[in-house]
Design an enzyme around this catalytic site. Structure first.
Site, PDB file in Angstrom:
ATOM      1  N   LYS A  13       0.831  -1.202   0.000  1.00 51.96           N
ATOM      2  CA  LYS A  13       0.000   0.000   0.000  1.00 51.96           C
ATOM      3  C   LYS A  13       0.873   1.263   0.000  1.00 51.96           C
ATOM      4  O   LYS A  13       0.577   2.217  -0.697  1.00 51.96           O
ATOM      5  CB  LYS A  13      -0.882   0.058   1.262  1.00 51.96           C
ATOM      6  CG  LYS A  13      -1.789  -1.126   1.475  1.00 51.96           C
ATOM      7  CD  LYS A  13      -2.665  -0.952   2.720  1.00 51.96           C
ATOM      8  CE  LYS A  13      -1.928  -1.023   4.050  1.00 51.96           C
ATOM      9  NZ  LYS A  13      -1.434  -2.353   4.432  1.00 51.96           N
ATOM     10  N   ARG A  88      -9.305   0.689   9.479  1.00 50.48           N
ATOM     11  CA  ARG A  88      -9.025  -0.728   9.737  1.00 50.48           C
ATOM     12  C   ARG A  88     -10.101  -1.442  10.534  1.00 50.48           C
ATOM     13  O   ARG A  88      -9.909  -2.610  10.906  1.00 50.48           O
ATOM     14  CB  ARG A  88      -7.694  -0.870  10.477  1.00 50.48           C
ATOM     15  CG  ARG A  88      -6.569  -0.297   9.681  1.00 50.48           C
ATOM     16  CD  ARG A  88      -5.241  -0.709  10.211  1.00 50.48           C
ATOM     17  NE  ARG A  88      -4.237   0.062   9.504  1.00 50.48           N
ATOM     18  CZ  ARG A  88      -2.971  -0.274   9.394  1.00 50.48           C
ATOM     19  NH1 ARG A  88      -2.537  -1.371   9.961  1.00 50.48           N
ATOM     20  NH2 ARG A  88      -2.144   0.475   8.724  1.00 50.48           N
ATOM     21  N   ARG A 127      11.568  -7.272   4.941  1.00 51.06           N
ATOM     22  CA  ARG A 127      11.511  -5.884   5.393  1.00 51.06           C
ATOM     23  C   ARG A 127      12.145  -5.748   6.778  1.00 51.06           C
ATOM     24  O   ARG A 127      12.814  -4.765   7.064  1.00 51.06           O
ATOM     25  CB  ARG A 127      10.054  -5.410   5.430  1.00 51.06           C
ATOM     26  CG  ARG A 127       9.925  -3.971   5.880  1.00 51.06           C
ATOM     27  CD  ARG A 127       8.562  -3.416   5.586  1.00 51.06           C
ATOM     28  NE  ARG A 127       7.619  -3.723   6.644  1.00 51.06           N
ATOM     29  CZ  ARG A 127       6.321  -3.416   6.591  1.00 51.06           C
ATOM     30  NH1 ARG A 127       5.836  -2.825   5.526  1.00 51.06           N
ATOM     31  NH2 ARG A 127       5.521  -3.707   7.583  1.00 51.06           N
ATOM     32  N   ARG A 133      11.928  -2.602  12.011  1.00 56.48           N
ATOM     33  CA  ARG A 133      10.758  -2.085  12.721  1.00 56.48           C
ATOM     34  C   ARG A 133      10.435  -3.005  13.877  1.00 56.48           C
ATOM     35  O   ARG A 133      10.398  -4.211  13.715  1.00 56.48           O
ATOM     36  CB  ARG A 133       9.559  -2.055  11.763  1.00 56.48           C
ATOM     37  CG  ARG A 133       9.368  -0.724  11.111  1.00 56.48           C
ATOM     38  CD  ARG A 133       8.300  -0.783  10.067  1.00 56.48           C
ATOM     39  NE  ARG A 133       7.013  -1.263  10.560  1.00 56.48           N
ATOM     40  CZ  ARG A 133       5.900  -1.166   9.846  1.00 56.48           C
ATOM     41  NH1 ARG A 133       5.918  -0.615   8.655  1.00 56.48           N
ATOM     42  NH2 ARG A 133       4.764  -1.619  10.333  1.00 56.48           N
ATOM     43  N   ARG A 144      -0.463  -8.808  14.062  1.00 59.49           N
ATOM     44  CA  ARG A 144      -0.975  -7.876  13.041  1.00 59.49           C
ATOM     45  C   ARG A 144      -1.813  -8.595  11.995  1.00 59.49           C
ATOM     46  O   ARG A 144      -2.835  -8.075  11.547  1.00 59.49           O
ATOM     47  CB  ARG A 144       0.182  -7.124  12.387  1.00 59.49           C
ATOM     48  CG  ARG A 144       0.544  -5.877  13.171  1.00 59.49           C
ATOM     49  CD  ARG A 144       1.972  -5.493  12.998  1.00 59.49           C
ATOM     50  NE  ARG A 144       2.256  -5.016  11.666  1.00 59.49           N
ATOM     51  CZ  ARG A 144       3.420  -5.232  11.048  1.00 59.49           C
ATOM     52  NH1 ARG A 144       4.351  -5.946  11.629  1.00 59.49           N
ATOM     53  NH2 ARG A 144       3.608  -4.732   9.858  1.00 59.49           N
TER      54      ARG A 144
HETATM   55  P1  ADP Z   1       1.019  -2.436   8.668  1.00 64.50           P
HETATM   56  O1  ADP Z   1       0.290  -2.040   7.408  1.00 64.50           O
HETATM   57  O2  ADP Z   1       2.144  -3.351   8.410  1.00 64.50           O
HETATM   58  O3  ADP Z   1       0.101  -2.862   9.753  1.00 64.50           O
HETATM   59  P2  ADP Z   1       1.414   0.326   9.386  1.00 64.50           P
HETATM   60  O4  ADP Z   1       2.695   1.047   9.333  1.00 64.50           O
HETATM   61  O5  ADP Z   1       0.379   0.723   8.412  1.00 64.50           O
HETATM   62  O6  ADP Z   1       1.808  -1.188   9.199  1.00 64.50           O
HETATM   63  O7  ADP Z   1       0.785   0.394  10.859  1.00 64.50           O
HETATM   64  C1  ADP Z   1       1.581   0.117  11.967  1.00 64.50           C
HETATM   65  C2  ADP Z   1       0.715   0.055  13.225  1.00 64.50           C
HETATM   66  O8  ADP Z   1       0.075   1.310  13.440  1.00 64.50           O
HETATM   67  C3  ADP Z   1      -0.425  -0.956  13.201  1.00 64.50           C
HETATM   68  O9  ADP Z   1       0.016  -2.246  13.519  1.00 64.50           O
HETATM   69  C4  ADP Z   1      -1.347  -0.349  14.275  1.00 64.50           C
HETATM   70  O10 ADP Z   1      -0.880  -0.605  15.569  1.00 64.50           O
HETATM   71  C5  ADP Z   1      -1.213   1.139  14.030  1.00 64.50           C
HETATM   72  N1  ADP Z   1      -2.255   1.644  13.105  1.00 64.50           N
HETATM   73  C6  ADP Z   1      -2.057   2.243  11.903  1.00 64.50           C
HETATM   74  N2  ADP Z   1      -3.227   2.590  11.331  1.00 64.50           N
HETATM   75  C7  ADP Z   1      -4.207   2.192  12.176  1.00 64.50           C
HETATM   76  C8  ADP Z   1      -5.627   2.258  12.170  1.00 64.50           C
HETATM   77  N3  ADP Z   1      -6.321   2.805  11.164  1.00 64.50           N
HETATM   78  N4  ADP Z   1      -6.282   1.740  13.218  1.00 64.50           N
HETATM   79  C9  ADP Z   1      -5.643   1.208  14.256  1.00 64.50           C
HETATM   80  N5  ADP Z   1      -4.316   1.110  14.333  1.00 64.50           N
HETATM   81  C10 ADP Z   1      -3.582   1.596  13.315  1.00 64.50           C
END
Ligand code: ADP
Length: 187
Positions: A13, A88, A127, A133, A144
């Site tokens: 994404k 999400r 990654r 990370r 996740r």
């Molecule tokens: P990934 O797509 O691998 O989960 P991101 O960098 O997009 O990684 O998100 C990292 C973390 O940030 C998620 O695991 C969550 O804890 C938090 N997060 C990001 N966006 C949201 C969201 N819309 N709702 C809840 N938690 C979120």
């Protein structure tokens, strides 16, 4: 134009969102990036989110909707935003719908980056070796993926019912997938 990018962790994404933002001349907004930055800087939001994120759980809906409201209040967001992984859960989708409706807008398209779990696991492993990370360690990755399956994937049907969902097969080169994205958006 407001576009939401959806898909499991590691679906690409972020990469495709950056290309799309560039070609449409719209800002890209990723809650993951914003939260990681808040953690790094030790802001109140970061302190609140840190443990939850590192364990691989989702941050609370109210926190997310608060940052979405702030983002959409910025002048540069007036013409539309590429939302990367910003919605999400179903309550987040409902909240986002209310926020956009208040501005006379709607989510114009939801792009679902479709990849198998097997592909995701090997991408996240690669990654992790590069980016280090905290939430790419195996236990957090499993959490996740579970959060994605239980809380995020029900959104596919939610957006499908609103006729905004477009599925993008997300295995291939970056250029191939970018071409599918353009096609899905009719560009
Ligand atoms: P990934 O797509 O691998 O989960 P991101 O960098 O997009 O990684 O998100 C990292 C973390 O940030 C998620 O695991 C969550 O804890 C938090 N997060 C990001 N966006 C949201 C969201 N819309 N709702 C809840 N938690 C979120």
């Amino acid at each position: 134009m407001d576009i939401l990018l959806m898909g499991p962790p590691g679906a690409g994404k972020g990469t495709q969102g950056a290309l799309l933002a560039e070609s449409l001349g719209l800002p890209k907004f990723a809650t993951g990036d914003l939260l990681r930055d808040a953690v790094k800087r030790g802001t109140p939001l970061g302190l609140q989110a840190r443990a939850v994120m590192e364990a691989g759980h989702l941050v609370g809906d109210e926190i997310i909707l608060g940052v979405v409201r702030d983002e959409l209040a910025k002048p540069e967001a007036a013409k539309g935003v590429i939302f990367d992984g910003v919605v999400r859960t179903i309550p987040q989708a409902e909240g986002m719908e209310r926020i956009l409706t208040d501005k006379g807008r709607a989510m114009d398209a939801v792009l679902f980056f479709d990849v198998t779990d097997q592909e995701i696991l090997s991408r996240l492993e690669r990654r992790r070796a590069v980016e280090q990370r905290a939430d790419d360690d195996p236990a957090a990755v499993a959490t996740r993926l579970e959060a994605y399956r239980d809380q995020t994937s029900p959104l596919l049907a939610w957006y499908e019912a609103r006729k905004s969902l477009r599925r993008i097969p997300a295995v291939g080169t970056v250029a191939e997938i970018a071409a599918r994205v353009r096609q899905a958006l009719g560009r």
